[in-house]
Design a protein around this motif. Structure first.
Motif, mmCIF file in Angstrom:
data_model
loop_
_atom_site.group_PDB
_atom_site.id
_atom_site.type_symbol
_atom_site.label_atom_id
_atom_site.label_comp_id
_atom_site.label_asym_id
_atom_site.label_seq_id
_atom_site.Cartn_x
_atom_site.Cartn_y
_atom_site.Cartn_z
ATOM 1 N N GLU A 68 0.808 -1.232 0.000
ATOM 2 C CA GLU A 68 0.000 0.000 0.000
ATOM 3 C C GLU A 68 0.841 1.281 0.000
ATOM 4 O O GLU A 68 0.589 2.186 -0.801
ATOM 5 C CB GLU A 68 -0.943 -0.016 1.201
ATOM 6 C CG GLU A 68 -1.994 -1.099 1.061
ATOM 7 C CD GLU A 68 -2.885 -1.208 2.282
ATOM 8 O OE1 GLU A 68 -4.057 -1.581 2.124
ATOM 9 O OE2 GLU A 68 -2.408 -0.936 3.399
ATOM 10 N N LEU A 69 1.802 1.352 0.901
ATOM 11 C CA LEU A 69 2.555 2.605 1.055
ATOM 12 C C LEU A 69 3.260 3.054 -0.233
ATOM 13 O O LEU A 69 3.157 4.231 -0.603
ATOM 14 C CB LEU A 69 3.559 2.476 2.208
ATOM 15 C CG LEU A 69 4.074 3.780 2.808
ATOM 16 C CD1 LEU A 69 2.930 4.660 3.275
ATOM 17 C CD2 LEU A 69 5.034 3.513 3.957
ATOM 18 N N PRO A 70 3.929 2.139 -0.978
ATOM 19 C CA PRO A 70 4.560 2.605 -2.230
ATOM 20 C C PRO A 70 3.547 3.155 -3.236
ATOM 21 O O PRO A 70 3.862 4.090 -3.970
ATOM 22 C CB PRO A 70 5.222 1.339 -2.785
ATOM 23 C CG PRO A 70 5.374 0.432 -1.618
ATOM 24 C CD PRO A 70 4.227 0.726 -0.712
ATOM 25 N N ARG A 71 2.326 2.585 -3.221
ATOM 26 C CA ARG A 71 1.315 3.064 -4.186
ATOM 27 C C ARG A 71 0.562 4.280 -3.667
ATOM 28 O O ARG A 71 -0.196 4.904 -4.406
ATOM 29 C CB ARG A 71 0.361 1.918 -4.527
ATOM 30 C CG ARG A 71 0.960 1.011 -5.550
ATOM 31 C CD ARG A 71 0.456 -0.399 -5.549
ATOM 32 N NE ARG A 71 1.369 -1.223 -6.326
ATOM 33 C CZ ARG A 71 2.494 -1.767 -5.829
ATOM 34 N NH1 ARG A 71 2.803 -1.617 -4.558
ATOM 35 N NH2 ARG A 71 3.300 -2.466 -6.602
ATOM 36 N N LEU A 72 0.757 4.597 -2.415
ATOM 37 C CA LEU A 72 0.143 5.819 -1.856
ATOM 38 C C LEU A 72 1.084 7.017 -1.993
ATOM 39 O O LEU A 72 0.702 8.141 -1.674
ATOM 40 C CB LEU A 72 -0.177 5.613 -0.376
ATOM 41 C CG LEU A 72 -1.429 4.813 -0.029
ATOM 42 C CD1 LEU A 72 -1.549 4.685 1.491
ATOM 43 C CD2 LEU A 72 -2.669 5.477 -0.576
ATOM 44 N N ARG A 73 2.304 6.752 -2.434
ATOM 45 C CA ARG A 73 3.324 7.816 -2.426
ATOM 46 C C ARG A 73 2.835 9.078 -3.150
ATOM 47 O O ARG A 73 2.988 10.188 -2.655
ATOM 48 C CB ARG A 73 4.610 7.300 -3.053
ATOM 49 C CG ARG A 73 5.701 8.346 -3.066
ATOM 50 C CD ARG A 73 6.987 7.817 -3.612
ATOM 51 N NE ARG A 73 7.681 7.000 -2.637
ATOM 52 C CZ ARG A 73 8.744 6.267 -2.930
ATOM 53 N NH1 ARG A 73 9.193 6.228 -4.148
ATOM 54 N NH2 ARG A 73 9.346 5.567 -1.996
ATOM 55 N N GLY A 74 2.228 8.890 -4.342
ATOM 56 C CA GLY A 74 1.776 10.043 -5.133
ATOM 57 C C GLY A 74 0.795 10.917 -4.370
ATOM 58 O O GLY A 74 0.986 12.132 -4.257
#
Lengths: 90, 289
Positions: free
Chosen positions: B203-209
């Motif tokens: 989740e966190l890497p894809r929430l970066r934006g």
């Protein structure tokens, strides 16, 4: 335009920035920029490095003014040297 | 080691209308402020060029330095609370439920309340004599009075901002979470990932934006905050909660010191620009790694 309270030094200052942007635009059309990685931690374009130069110049002058005060020629010289370094190897 | 990739910049012509709008709404006013910052303005027709005197005065003004440090402390505090709390709230919202739209509407409500009303709500809510929060805390045996104790004023200010703006982070994080395809979760489950690993590596890497947007918005907003603290504490007790914008308003509107206030504004603007650029470039650099 009198409501903008222009003075000669500020008019020259903004004209210089406008001229620099114009030169960058012409340069861009003749030779498109490339993303390049220099000593800065990320890849930058020519415009990025120009923006960083301007921002750095503002803070070099503020730091000089806040600590040493007086004439700012030293700060300006430092800012120009830093800008050259940044534009060439940044 | 240098790496080069040609850029096609013709698409920038498409943003020309925006550039024109920004020129009229931001660049021209900014140029005017710079013009004001190098002059002593007595009235509309009487002004004298003073060079960088106001800049030097502002940079050596202890009230400016104190307000700046308070401002940095405030922004860091609210970011440290709002970002993790917003993600936690977003993770608690069901994604495919009939209740989801209702939850989102309720969550968005604090964002719809005008800033001065938020200040008024919390001013009454936190009052130690009639406010629900103030009376309850005092009834628990804890002496609480945000009008006389600087620490209490700070805690109340931070609580108010967290209440007002965490929803924004939560809504952005929720939008990011809903865009993650299910196969990512299924693959992580097959690999035996626990909940923390699922969050950390899926989740966190894809929430970066969306989190970059959230942090930038909150950083800029919190750095410019004016109305809520003005209504809640008026900058007090003493100057304990006087942030940069309030100090600036006192100079520009209260004392009508247009020259010094303009120099203050330019320095204030440069710091916001610097922080946003530092943050943005650090994220870009990390993405490149």
């Amino acid at each position: 335009m009198s409501w903008m309270a222009w003075t000669l030094p500020t008019a020259l200052f903004f004209s210089a920035i406008g001229l620099a942007l114009l030169i960058l635009t012409v340069f861009e059309l003749r030779s498109p920029t490339r993303l390049a990685k220099g000593f800065l931690p990320m890849q930058t374009t020519r415009g990025d490095r120009f923006f960083i130069s301007l921002l750095s110049a503002a803070f070099i002058h503020l730091l000089w003014l806040g600590t040493l005060g007086g004439a700012l020629w030293g700060a300006s010289l430092l800012a120009v040297l830093w800008a050259v370094l940044l534009m060439r190897w940044g | 080691m240098s790496s080069f990739r040609p850029q096609n910049n013709r698409a920038w012509l498409g943003v020309l209308p925006v550039v024109l709008i920004v020129a009229f709404s931001a660049v021209i006013p900014l140029m005017t402020v710079v013009n004001y910052s190098v002059q002593d303005i007595l009235d509309f027709n009487t002004r004298f060029f003073v060079g960088l005197q106001w800049y030097e005065q502002t940079l050596n003004d202890p009230r400016f330095i104190e307000a700046f440090l308070r401002q940095v402390a405030f922004s860091l505090t609210i970011l440290t609370i709002q970002i993790p709390l917003g993600i936690w709230v977003a993770k608690g919202i069901p994604q495919n439920s009939r209740m989801t739209p209702l939850i989102l509407v309720v969550l968005a409500m604090p964002l719809l309340i005008p800033w001065n009303v938020v200040g008024t709500i919390w001013q009454i809510f936190a009052r130690p004599d009639i406010g629900l929060l103030g009376v309850t805390i005092n009834a628990l045996g804890i002496t609480y009075n945000y009008t006389s104790d600087p620490l209490h004023a700070w805690i109340t200010l931070v609580m108010m901002d967290v209440w007002h703006w965490t929803s924004l982070v939560a809504l952005l994080a929720f939008a990011g979470l809903t865009s993650i395809p299910q196969p990512f979760y299924q693959a992580a489950e097959l690999d035996g990932a626990n909940r923390w690993q699922m969050f950390r590596y899926v989740e966190l890497p894809r929430l970066r934006g969306v989190l970059i947007i959230a942090v930038l918005l909150r950083l800029m907003d919190s750095f410019m905050i004016y109305t809520e603290p003005f209504v809640l504490t008026g900058g007090g007790p003493g100057n304990a909660t006087t942030l940069l914008s309030q100090h600036l308003a006192t100079m520009a509107v209260g004392q009508f010191d247009l020259g010094p206030a303009a120099a203050f504004s330019v320095i204030y603007f440069l710091f916001i620009l610097l922080f946003c650029w530092l943050f943005y470039s650090s994220v870009v650099a990390r993405n490149e790694d």
